[in-house]
Scaffold this motif. Sequence first.
Motif, PDB file in Angstrom:
ATOM      1  N   VAL A 141      43.058  35.139  48.225  1.00 35.39           N
ATOM      2  CA  VAL A 141      43.066  35.824  49.523  1.00 35.39           C
ATOM      3  C   VAL A 141      44.352  36.628  49.677  1.00 35.39           C
ATOM      4  O   VAL A 141      44.329  37.794  50.091  1.00 35.39           O
ATOM      5  CB  VAL A 141      42.884  34.813  50.675  1.00 35.39           C
ATOM      6  CG1 VAL A 141      43.127  35.477  52.021  1.00 35.39           C
ATOM      7  CG2 VAL A 141      41.495  34.194  50.622  1.00 35.39           C
ATOM      8  N   THR A 142      45.472  36.034  49.309  1.00 35.77           N
ATOM      9  CA  THR A 142      46.760  36.730  49.372  1.00 35.77           C
ATOM     10  C   THR A 142      46.749  37.965  48.482  1.00 35.77           C
ATOM     11  O   THR A 142      47.185  39.044  48.878  1.00 35.77           O
ATOM     12  CB  THR A 142      47.904  35.786  48.955  1.00 35.77           C
ATOM     13  OG1 THR A 142      47.910  34.657  49.834  1.00 35.77           O
ATOM     14  CG2 THR A 142      49.239  36.487  49.010  1.00 35.77           C
ATOM     15  N   LEU A 143      46.225  37.814  47.274  1.00 29.47           N
ATOM     16  CA  LEU A 143      46.176  38.924  46.331  1.00 29.47           C
ATOM     17  C   LEU A 143      45.232  40.018  46.822  1.00 29.47           C
ATOM     18  O   LEU A 143      45.528  41.211  46.695  1.00 29.47           O
ATOM     19  CB  LEU A 143      45.740  38.410  44.959  1.00 29.47           C
ATOM     20  CG  LEU A 143      45.919  39.334  43.780  1.00 29.47           C
ATOM     21  CD1 LEU A 143      47.378  39.782  43.637  1.00 29.47           C
ATOM     22  CD2 LEU A 143      45.468  38.647  42.508  1.00 29.47           C
ATOM     23  N   LEU A 144      44.103  39.631  47.410  1.00 33.99           N
ATOM     24  CA  LEU A 144      43.141  40.608  47.918  1.00 33.99           C
ATOM     25  C   LEU A 144      43.707  41.422  49.078  1.00 33.99           C
ATOM     26  O   LEU A 144      43.266  42.544  49.321  1.00 33.99           O
ATOM     27  CB  LEU A 144      41.851  39.909  48.330  1.00 33.99           C
ATOM     28  CG  LEU A 144      40.961  39.466  47.173  1.00 33.99           C
ATOM     29  CD1 LEU A 144      39.910  38.480  47.653  1.00 33.99           C
ATOM     30  CD2 LEU A 144      40.318  40.670  46.505  1.00 33.99           C
ATOM     31  N   GLU A 145      44.660  40.859  49.790  1.00 33.05           N
ATOM     32  CA  GLU A 145      45.303  41.598  50.876  1.00 33.05           C
ATOM     33  C   GLU A 145      46.230  42.687  50.332  1.00 33.05           C
ATOM     34  O   GLU A 145      46.525  43.655  51.034  1.00 33.05           O
ATOM     35  CB  GLU A 145      46.090  40.649  51.767  1.00 33.05           C
ATOM     36  CG  GLU A 145      45.204  39.723  52.577  1.00 33.05           C
ATOM     37  CD  GLU A 145      45.978  38.646  53.317  1.00 33.05           C
ATOM     38  OE1 GLU A 145      47.192  38.471  53.047  1.00 33.05           O
ATOM     39  OE2 GLU A 145      45.363  37.968  54.159  1.00 33.05           O
ATOM     40  N   LYS A 146      46.667  42.545  49.086  1.00 38.13           N
ATOM     41  CA  LYS A 146      47.636  43.469  48.495  1.00 38.13           C
ATOM     42  C   LYS A 146      47.027  44.441  47.490  1.00 38.13           C
ATOM     43  O   LYS A 146      47.579  45.514  47.267  1.00 38.13           O
ATOM     44  CB  LYS A 146      48.739  42.678  47.786  1.00 38.13           C
ATOM     45  CG  LYS A 146      49.525  41.782  48.699  1.00 38.13           C
ATOM     46  CD  LYS A 146      50.509  40.950  47.921  1.00 38.13           C
ATOM     47  CE  LYS A 146      51.235  39.988  48.838  1.00 38.13           C
ATOM     48  NZ  LYS A 146      52.120  39.097  48.096  1.00 38.13           N
ATOM     49  N   GLN A 147      45.926  44.041  46.845  1.00 41.28           N
ATOM     50  CA  GLN A 147      45.349  44.843  45.770  1.00 41.28           C
ATOM     51  C   GLN A 147      43.850  45.011  45.975  1.00 41.28           C
ATOM     52  O   GLN A 147      43.220  44.194  46.639  1.00 41.28           O
ATOM     53  CB  GLN A 147      45.573  44.174  44.407  1.00 41.28           C
ATOM     54  CG  GLN A 147      47.016  44.046  44.003  1.00 41.28           C
ATOM     55  CD  GLN A 147      47.130  43.411  42.627  1.00 41.28           C
ATOM     56  OE1 GLN A 147      46.300  43.612  41.754  1.00 41.28           O
ATOM     57  NE2 GLN A 147      48.173  42.624  42.436  1.00 41.28           N
ATOM     58  N   ARG A 148      43.316  46.029  45.350  1.00 38.93           N
ATOM     59  CA  ARG A 148      41.871  46.269  45.367  1.00 38.93           C
ATOM     60  C   ARG A 148      41.290  45.872  44.013  1.00 38.93           C
ATOM     61  O   ARG A 148      41.888  46.121  42.973  1.00 38.93           O
ATOM     62  CB  ARG A 148      41.576  47.736  45.647  1.00 38.93           C
ATOM     63  CG  ARG A 148      42.006  48.132  47.045  1.00 38.93           C
ATOM     64  CD  ARG A 148      41.610  49.525  47.334  1.00 38.93           C
ATOM     65  NE  ARG A 148      40.142  49.605  47.241  1.00 38.93           N
ATOM     66  CZ  ARG A 148      39.440  50.601  47.677  1.00 38.93           C
ATOM     67  NH1 ARG A 148      40.027  51.622  48.218  1.00 38.93           N
ATOM     68  NH2 ARG A 148      38.128  50.615  47.560  1.00 38.93           N
ATOM     69  N   PHE A 149      40.102  45.293  44.043  1.00 39.62           N
ATOM     70  CA  PHE A 149      39.401  44.886  42.837  1.00 39.62           C
ATOM     71  C   PHE A 149      37.980  45.431  42.887  1.00 39.62           C
ATOM     72  O   PHE A 149      37.398  45.569  43.960  1.00 39.62           O
ATOM     73  CB  PHE A 149      39.373  43.352  42.705  1.00 39.62           C
ATOM     74  CG  PHE A 149      40.722  42.766  42.482  1.00 39.62           C
ATOM     75  CD1 PHE A 149      41.237  42.638  41.205  1.00 39.62           C
ATOM     76  CD2 PHE A 149      41.511  42.358  43.553  1.00 39.62           C
ATOM     77  CE1 PHE A 149      42.504  42.115  41.000  1.00 39.62           C
ATOM     78  CE2 PHE A 149      42.773  41.833  43.357  1.00 39.62           C
ATOM     79  CZ  PHE A 149      43.258  41.710  42.074  1.00 39.62           C
ATOM     80  N   ASN A 150      37.416  45.691  41.714  1.00 42.42           N
ATOM     81  CA  ASN A 150      36.033  46.123  41.623  1.00 42.42           C
ATOM     82  C   ASN A 150      35.081  44.928  41.685  1.00 42.42           C
ATOM     83  O   ASN A 150      33.933  45.061  42.149  1.00 42.42           O
ATOM     84  CB  ASN A 150      35.770  46.884  40.330  1.00 42.42           C
ATOM     85  CG  ASN A 150      36.603  48.127  40.235  1.00 42.42           C
ATOM     86  OD1 ASN A 150      37.537  48.165  39.436  1.00 42.42           O
ATOM     87  ND2 ASN A 150      36.327  49.141  41.029  1.00 42.42           N
ATOM     88  N   ILE A 151      35.575  43.785  41.200  1.00 42.41           N
ATOM     89  CA  ILE A 151      34.721  42.591  41.159  1.00 42.41           C
ATOM     90  C   ILE A 151      35.598  41.340  41.260  1.00 42.41           C
ATOM     91  O   ILE A 151      36.714  41.313  40.772  1.00 42.41           O
ATOM     92  CB  ILE A 151      33.878  42.573  39.856  1.00 42.41           C
ATOM     93  CG1 ILE A 151      32.868  41.429  39.886  1.00 42.41           C
ATOM     94  CG2 ILE A 151      34.762  42.483  38.627  1.00 42.41           C
ATOM     95  CD1 ILE A 151      31.819  41.545  38.816  1.00 42.41           C
TER      96      ILE A 151
END
Length: 72
Positions: free
Chosen positions: A59-69
Amino acid sequence: MDSTYVQFPRIRGGKEMLDPVRVLLIEDNPDDTRLAKEALVEGNLAFNLSHVERLSDAVTLLEKQRFNIVLL
């Protein structure tokens, strides 16, 4: 967080594409992590893999970076 970058050319419509797929793997089992990485490599596509063991870290990482999957 563990990051792996593997680049294979992808072909779409006769054109080579080199933009890697951004993958977030959430997995706490080292054996399953290894299997997921191997499957991605065998898929013959360019990818940038970020790995975390805990959902809260994801969740922390998703707040900072975008991912395709995101793989759970």
